[in-house]
Design an enzyme around this catalytic site. Structure first.
Site, short mmCIF file in Angstrom:
data_model
loop_
_atom_site.label_atom_id
_atom_site.label_comp_id
_atom_site.label_asym_id
_atom_site.label_seq_id
_atom_site.Cartn_x
_atom_site.Cartn_y
_atom_site.Cartn_z
N PHE A 173 5.41 -4.96 10.24
CA PHE A 173 5.35 -6.05 9.24
C PHE A 173 6.71 -6.29 8.57
CE2 PHE A 173 4.11 -6.55 4.53
CZ PHE A 173 4.31 -7.93 4.54
N THR A 186 8.58 4.05 -0.40
CA THR A 186 7.50 3.41 -1.14
C THR A 186 7.42 3.89 -2.58
OG1 THR A 186 5.07 3.29 -1.26
CG2 THR A 186 5.98 5.21 -0.17
N ASP A 187 6.87 3.05 -3.45
CA ASP A 187 6.66 3.46 -4.85
C ASP A 187 5.56 4.53 -4.95
OD1 ASP A 187 4.47 1.84 -4.24
OD2 ASP A 187 4.68 0.53 -6.00
N GLU A 188 4.78 4.70 -3.87
CA GLU A 188 3.66 5.65 -3.94
C GLU A 188 4.12 7.10 -4.05
OE1 GLU A 188 0.59 5.13 -1.09
OE2 GLU A 188 0.60 2.96 -1.27
N TYR A 240 -0.31 10.01 3.46
CA TYR A 240 0.75 9.02 3.69
C TYR A 240 1.85 9.15 2.65
CZ TYR A 240 3.30 4.67 3.05
OH TYR A 240 4.31 3.75 2.85
N LYS A 265 5.85 10.39 2.99
CA LYS A 265 7.00 9.55 2.62
C LYS A 265 7.85 10.27 1.56
CE LYS A 265 7.93 5.91 3.75
NZ LYS A 265 8.73 5.37 4.88
N PHE A 272 -4.82 -4.88 2.86
CA PHE A 272 -5.73 -5.55 1.92
C PHE A 272 -5.72 -7.09 2.03
CE2 PHE A 272 -6.35 -6.81 -2.74
CZ PHE A 272 -7.72 -6.77 -2.67
N PRO A 307 -4.18 -9.41 4.19
CA PRO A 307 -4.53 -10.03 5.48
C PRO A 307 -5.99 -9.78 5.88
CG PRO A 307 -2.50 -8.78 5.67
CD PRO A 307 -3.05 -8.49 4.32
N LEU A 347 -14.14 -5.21 -1.34
CA LEU A 347 -13.38 -4.64 -2.46
C LEU A 347 -13.74 -3.17 -2.61
CD1 LEU A 347 -11.48 -5.40 -4.86
CD2 LEU A 347 -13.55 -5.80 -6.20
N ARG A 364 -1.90 -3.28 -8.10
CA ARG A 364 -0.75 -3.17 -7.22
C ARG A 364 0.31 -4.16 -7.72
NH1 ARG A 364 -3.10 0.74 -6.58
NH2 ARG A 364 -3.78 1.79 -4.67
N ASN A 378 -6.93 -5.63 -7.92
CA ASN A 378 -7.48 -6.00 -6.61
C ASN A 378 -8.59 -7.05 -6.71
OD1 ASN A 378 -5.76 -4.11 -5.52
ND2 ASN A 378 -7.34 -2.53 -5.27
N ASP A 403 -15.30 3.36 -2.19
CA ASP A 403 -13.94 3.49 -2.70
C ASP A 403 -13.13 4.40 -1.77
OD1 ASP A 403 -11.79 3.04 -4.32
OD2 ASP A 403 -12.72 3.84 -6.15
#
Ligand code: NAD
Ligand code: DAU
Length: 327
Positions: free
Chosen positions: A7, A116-118, A143, A147, A183, A185, A199, A207, A242, A265
């Site tokens: 992407f 990433t900010d994560e 994930y 990172k 989310f 797309p 959801l 986010r 979201n 969730d």
């Protein structure tokens, strides 16, 4: 660069070839997330694609030897997948980064690391704080921890070996060519297919949305002007929860705002991300171009409507996988 069929990476290829005179070599394994249809209509004399794994040390070394700079986008990128099977995340995100760092060290090549900010974990919904580069790492998922580990490898290679590297940590991207597992797309293509959007939980999670072209413009700026060894946070003050995003998509696509389902969730689901991009703005003069989320979302919806052949082959497999876990 790595991950150019994904992407953000594919949008980076288009961005660089349109805005500079540089040539681009992409190394990409073409996992389920890589799509050659994202790399069409490019100038052949300035673009080359190599199919291969960033964990292949010999291949990486031979390509890095001929490069002026390496921008490392390739990763296993989806949190839900990392909860189902963490192993490829450890391999690609950690060993793959190690493989690139050893090559840029050997050939003294400038390196930029996409992250990433994560890595910072999450914030409370009512916390006035935002993430800054000084914040301690506190990742939640396989994930984000892989990172975070990759970022720490970069920092160590800078300090111990003098590798000329920068790191950027960006918030959630949206825009064209994003895999339908993600989310926005997923919900757009659900509505196109007459499936109700899904959801996770109550959907209060926030986010910090940024258009992919703004992310890539920031990456190019850091590559050209960033200080070696520094970390830059990339974000465009785009916090939205979201539930609101799903309502916006439904309304923009002519559906009732409440025509969605609550589903299981995500385990360990991060509550809120928010980026303070002051350093990037003040030091390097970067500014986001896409400041109207509704307009960016409308353009993204239009892209998925007119590029059904790009995403159609992925859709059924993704939805079957989600359905199996009640999502
Ligand atoms: P993506 O999943 O769409 O694309 C990843 C690409 O990497 C694919 O083309 C895939 O084939 C390739 N790849 C995977 N493993 C590989 C390997 N072992 N060797 C070579 N190529 C491999 O990912 P994305 O959303 O474009 O994310 C790109 C980068 O940006 C990642 O490093 C991610 O952590 C980071 N990031 C993403 C976001 C976001 O919102 N998507 C935000 C901040 C940072
Ligand atoms: O913050 C940057 C990160 O953003 C990147 O590092 C990741 O690579 C990227 O995938 C993204 O991670 P998220 O987990 O935030 O993105 P995702 O698109 O998976 O989900 C966004 C939010 O929407 C999240 O709170 C989970 C929720 N969600 C997701 C899906 C797929 C839903 O409510 N329903 C869904 O169907």
């Amino acid at each position: 660069m790595t991950g150019g069929a994904g992407f953000i990476g594919s949008n980076f290829v288009h961005h660089v070839l349109e805005r500079t005179d540089d040539s681009v070599v992409v190394l990409d394994k073409l996992t389920y997330a890589g799509n050659m249809a994202s790399l069409t209509d490019l100038p052949a004399q300035r673009f080359r694609f190599v199919k291969g794994d960033i964990c292949d040390r010999e291949l990486v070394d031979s390509l890095v030897a001929k490069a002026d700079a390496v921008v490392h986008f390739a990763a296993e990128s989806h949190n839900d997948n990392s909860l189902n099977n963490p192993e490829p995340f450890i391999q690609t995100n950690l060993y793959g980064t190690f493989s690139l760092l050893e090559a840029v060290r050997r050939h003294d090549v400038r390196y930029h690391h996409i992250s990433t900010d994560e890595v910072y974990g999450d914030l409370e919904l009512d916390d006035p704080a935002k993430f800054t580069p000084e914040r301690a790492y506190n990742p939640s998922s396989p994930y984000s921890s892989s990172k975070a580990g990759s970022d720490l490898l970069v920092r160590a290679w800078v300090r111990s070996f003098g590798v000329r590297a920068t790191i950027s940590n960006c918030s959630n991207n949206y825009g064209p060519r994003q895999h339908v597992e993600k989310f926005i797309p997923r919900q757009i293509t659900n509505v196109i297919d007459g499936i109700r959007p899904k959801l996770y939980g109550a959907g209060l999670n926030i986010r910090d949305w940024i258009h992919v072209d703004d992310h890539n413009a920031a990456v190019l700026t850091i590559l050209e002007k960033g200080r070696i060894g520094e970390t830059y946070l990339i974000g465009a003050d785009g916090e939205v929860d979201n539930k609101t995003v799903i309502e916006k998509i439904l309304q923009a696509m002519g559906q009732p705002a409440d025509a969605y389902d609550h589903v299981n969730d995500r385990p360990g689901h991060d509550l809120r991300y928010a980026i303070d991009a002051t350093k990037l703005r003040d030091e390097l003069g970067w500014r986001p171009h896409y400041t109207d989320f509704d307009a960016g979302l409308a353009a993204t919806i239009e892209w998925y409507r007119t590029n059904e052949s790009w995403w159609r082959p992925q859709k059924a497999v993704v939805e079957a996988k989600y359905a199996a876990q009640g999502q």
